[in-house]
Scaffold this active site. Structure first.
Site, PDB file in Angstrom:
ATOM      1  N   HIS A  80       6.578  -1.521   3.318  1.00 26.88           N
ATOM      2  CA  HIS A  80       6.415  -2.909   3.758  1.00 26.88           C
ATOM      3  C   HIS A  80       5.614  -3.692   2.743  1.00 26.88           C
ATOM      4  CE1 HIS A  80       3.324  -0.354   5.612  1.00 26.88           C
ATOM      5  NE2 HIS A  80       2.490  -1.368   5.474  1.00 26.88           N
ATOM      6  N   LEU A  81       6.006  -4.934   2.594  1.00 27.25           N
ATOM      7  CA  LEU A  81       5.260  -5.884   1.764  1.00 27.25           C
ATOM      8  C   LEU A  81       4.392  -6.704   2.702  1.00 27.25           C
ATOM      9  CD1 LEU A  81       7.732  -7.729  -0.658  1.00 27.25           C
ATOM     10  CD2 LEU A  81       5.797  -6.281  -1.281  1.00 27.25           C
ATOM     11  N   HIS A  82       3.108  -6.854   2.339  1.00 28.86           N
ATOM     12  CA  HIS A  82       2.240  -7.789   3.052  1.00 28.86           C
ATOM     13  C   HIS A  82       2.313  -9.123   2.300  1.00 28.86           C
ATOM     14  CE1 HIS A  82      -0.338  -4.717   5.285  1.00 28.86           C
ATOM     15  NE2 HIS A  82       0.204  -3.946   4.356  1.00 28.86           N
ATOM     16  N   ASN A 118       0.848  -1.197   0.000  1.00 30.34           N
ATOM     17  CA  ASN A 118       0.000   0.000   0.000  1.00 30.34           C
ATOM     18  C   ASN A 118       0.880   1.241   0.000  1.00 30.34           C
ATOM     19  OD1 ASN A 118      -2.390  -1.572   0.234  1.00 30.34           O
ATOM     20  ND2 ASN A 118      -2.073  -1.742   2.442  1.00 30.34           N
TER      21      ASN A 118
HETATM   22  P1  5GP Z   1      -0.477  -0.660   5.888  1.00 31.59           P
HETATM   23  O1  5GP Z   1      -1.918  -0.379   6.205  1.00 31.59           O
HETATM   24  O2  5GP Z   1       0.407   0.506   6.248  1.00 31.59           O
HETATM   25  O3  5GP Z   1      -0.235  -1.178   4.511  1.00 31.59           O
HETATM   26  O4  5GP Z   1      -0.088  -1.867   6.835  1.00 31.59           O
HETATM   27  C1  5GP Z   1       0.272  -1.709   8.152  1.00 31.59           C
HETATM   28  C2  5GP Z   1       0.077  -3.040   8.835  1.00 31.59           C
HETATM   29  O5  5GP Z   1       0.786  -3.033  10.037  1.00 31.59           O
HETATM   30  C3  5GP Z   1      -1.380  -3.357   9.169  1.00 31.59           C
HETATM   31  O6  5GP Z   1      -1.764  -4.569   8.550  1.00 31.59           O
HETATM   32  C4  5GP Z   1      -1.372  -3.448  10.689  1.00 31.59           C
HETATM   33  O7  5GP Z   1      -2.226  -4.466  11.178  1.00 31.59           O
HETATM   34  C5  5GP Z   1       0.082  -3.731  11.017  1.00 31.59           C
HETATM   35  N1  5GP Z   1       0.533  -3.231  12.279  1.00 31.59           N
HETATM   36  C6  5GP Z   1       0.290  -1.993  12.789  1.00 31.59           C
HETATM   37  N2  5GP Z   1       0.905  -1.865  13.984  1.00 31.59           N
HETATM   38  C7  5GP Z   1       1.548  -3.040  14.221  1.00 31.59           C
HETATM   39  C8  5GP Z   1       2.359  -3.495  15.305  1.00 31.59           C
HETATM   40  O8  5GP Z   1       2.628  -2.795  16.281  1.00 31.59           O
HETATM   41  N3  5GP Z   1       2.839  -4.768  15.204  1.00 31.59           N
HETATM   42  C9  5GP Z   1       2.591  -5.570  14.122  1.00 31.59           C
HETATM   43  N4  5GP Z   1       3.123  -6.790  14.144  1.00 31.59           N
HETATM   44  N5  5GP Z   1       1.826  -5.158  13.095  1.00 31.59           N
HETATM   45  C10 5GP Z   1       1.310  -3.906  13.143  1.00 31.59           C
END
Ligand code: 5GP
Length: 114
Positions: free
Chosen positions: A100-102, A87
């Protein structure tokens, strides 16, 4: 609004995470709010706020993140397939300002994504 760079705190071990891979270039850990049976985040150690901030100097690093993703998918048993999501910025749903890659898998995925 994107929050603090929480992932930098994970790299620096200031907040805990279920880390499943670590090397000199990146870290991978389980997402705290998984959207699939397997939901792992793969992040570079280098601070890169968004995909839009990558440069030619990051080519090797980005390739490395993908190689780690493929290796983890194999280790985690995602033989039937997986999805990689990245994203970029608010409209795409990015909430943490660190590239970050999911890696998502373990269930059927739909298309188009939401
Ligand atoms: P984004 O929405 O930026 O693409 O993804 C961020 C991701 O980070 C989300 O899926 C969210 O659940 C995860 N996330 C947010 N805070 C933390 C955290 O403190 N620890 C972990 N392991 N994941 C997190």
């Amino acid at each position: 609004m994107m929050q603090d760079n929480l992932f930098l705190k994970i790299i620096e071990r200031k907040i805990p995470a279920r880390i499943i891979h670590e090397d000199e270039k990146c870290l991978a850990f389980h997402d705290v709010n998984p959207q699939a049976p397997v939901h792992v985040l793969i992040i570079p150690r280098k601070v890169i706020a968004t995909h839009a901030d990558i440069g030619a100097e990051d080519a090797e690093l980005l390739g490395h993140l993908h190689i780690v993703a493929a290796r983890l998918a194999k280790q985690l048993g995602l033989d039937q397939g997986y999805r990689l999501v990245l994203n970029c910025r608010e409209q795409a749903g990015q909430t943490v300002p660190q590239l970050h890659l999911h890696l998502l898998g373990g269930r059927p995925m739909h298309w188009p994504p939401g």
